[in-house]
Write a protein that holds these residues in place. Sequence first.
Motif, PDB file in Angstrom:
ATOM      1  N   ALA A  49       0.841  -1.200   0.000  1.00  0.00           N
ATOM      2  CA  ALA A  49       0.000   0.000   0.000  1.00  0.00           C
ATOM      3  C   ALA A  49       0.873   1.246   0.000  1.00  0.00           C
ATOM      4  O   ALA A  49       2.025   1.222   0.441  1.00  0.00           O
ATOM      5  N   ARG A  50       0.281   2.338  -0.476  1.00  0.00           N
ATOM      6  CA  ARG A  50       0.984   3.628  -0.558  1.00  0.00           C
ATOM      7  C   ARG A  50      -0.011   4.744  -0.292  1.00  0.00           C
ATOM      8  O   ARG A  50      -1.171   4.663  -0.710  1.00  0.00           O
ATOM      9  N   ARG A  52      -0.034   9.065  -0.582  1.00  0.00           N
ATOM     10  CA  ARG A  52       0.736  10.207  -1.050  1.00  0.00           C
ATOM     11  C   ARG A  52       0.686  11.346  -0.031  1.00  0.00           C
ATOM     12  O   ARG A  52      -0.252  11.472   0.759  1.00  0.00           O
ATOM     13  N   ASN A  57      -3.911  10.493  -1.554  1.00  0.00           N
ATOM     14  CA  ASN A  57      -4.417   9.407  -2.392  1.00  0.00           C
ATOM     15  C   ASN A  57      -3.792   8.094  -1.957  1.00  0.00           C
ATOM     16  O   ASN A  57      -2.615   8.042  -1.563  1.00  0.00           O
ATOM     17  N   THR A  58      -4.575   7.030  -2.039  1.00  0.00           N
ATOM     18  CA  THR A  58      -4.082   5.724  -1.608  1.00  0.00           C
ATOM     19  C   THR A  58      -4.073   4.732  -2.757  1.00  0.00           C
ATOM     20  O   THR A  58      -4.875   4.829  -3.693  1.00  0.00           O
ATOM     21  N   TYR A  59      -3.157   3.774  -2.668  1.00  0.00           N
ATOM     22  CA  TYR A  59      -2.971   2.761  -3.691  1.00  0.00           C
ATOM     23  C   TYR A  59      -2.728   1.428  -2.984  1.00  0.00           C
ATOM     24  O   TYR A  59      -2.040   1.397  -1.956  1.00  0.00           O
ATOM     25  N   TYR A  60      -3.264   0.361  -3.560  1.00  0.00           N
ATOM     26  CA  TYR A  60      -3.148  -0.951  -2.937  1.00  0.00           C
ATOM     27  C   TYR A  60      -2.814  -2.019  -3.969  1.00  0.00           C
ATOM     28  O   TYR A  60      -3.194  -1.910  -5.139  1.00  0.00           O
ATOM     29  N   SER A  61      -2.176  -3.060  -3.501  1.00  0.00           N
ATOM     30  CA  SER A  61      -2.004  -4.224  -4.353  1.00  0.00           C
ATOM     31  C   SER A  61      -3.350  -4.932  -4.472  1.00  0.00           C
ATOM     32  O   SER A  61      -4.222  -4.812  -3.589  1.00  0.00           O
ATOM     33  N   ASP A  62      -3.528  -5.661  -5.539  1.00  0.00           N
ATOM     34  CA  ASP A  62      -4.796  -6.359  -5.748  1.00  0.00           C
ATOM     35  C   ASP A  62      -5.063  -7.370  -4.643  1.00  0.00           C
ATOM     36  O   ASP A  62      -6.210  -7.633  -4.286  1.00  0.00           O
ATOM     37  N   LYS A  65      -6.490  -5.226  -1.584  1.00  0.00           N
ATOM     38  CA  LYS A  65      -7.515  -4.208  -1.821  1.00  0.00           C
ATOM     39  C   LYS A  65      -8.848  -4.650  -1.233  1.00  0.00           C
ATOM     40  O   LYS A  65      -9.282  -5.789  -1.412  1.00  0.00           O
ATOM     41  N   TYR A 106       6.078   2.892  -8.189  1.00  0.00           N
ATOM     42  CA  TYR A 106       6.115   2.777  -6.741  1.00  0.00           C
ATOM     43  C   TYR A 106       5.959   1.331  -6.275  1.00  0.00           C
ATOM     44  O   TYR A 106       6.170   1.032  -5.105  1.00  0.00           O
ATOM     45  N   HIS A 107       5.578   0.421  -7.172  1.00  0.00           N
ATOM     46  CA  HIS A 107       5.501  -0.981  -6.785  1.00  0.00           C
ATOM     47  C   HIS A 107       6.895  -1.574  -6.544  1.00  0.00           C
ATOM     48  O   HIS A 107       7.020  -2.596  -5.877  1.00  0.00           O
TER      49      HIS A 107
END
Length: 125
Positions: A49-50, A52, A57-62, A65, A106-107
């Motif tokens: 996860a990330r 910013r 804003n957030t980002y996740y691996s599948d 998620k 970013y991965h």
Amino acid sequence: QVQLVESGGGLVQAGNSLRLSCATSGGTFGSYNMGWFRQAPGKEREFVARIRLIGWNTYYSDSVKGRFTISRDNAKSTVYLQMNSLKAEDTAVYYCAAELKNSGNYHSPLSWEYWGQGTQVTVSS
């Protein structure tokens, strides 16, 4: 020099929850994107996860998620990872990381400049 210290890992049964924390020092917390990676035995370190620094804003691996949530508290210079509905395959050492520049990749662990020492999460089935 930015220092990151994770806490909150442990042994938990499948289906339960854990919350990881990462306390930072030695830098300006609000200047970094923050993230979590994990590494299981015999496997490469993988992105989880990330969040910013701008817009949060957030980002996740599948794979996580919908189950994991990353958040940050700039006043406490701390980032969190709330992990719900844990599965045996979530077992790994979890690492907190800081990213100084926005990266299109970013991965990749190579895009992150600072790392914590890791905290073990073990999920029993």
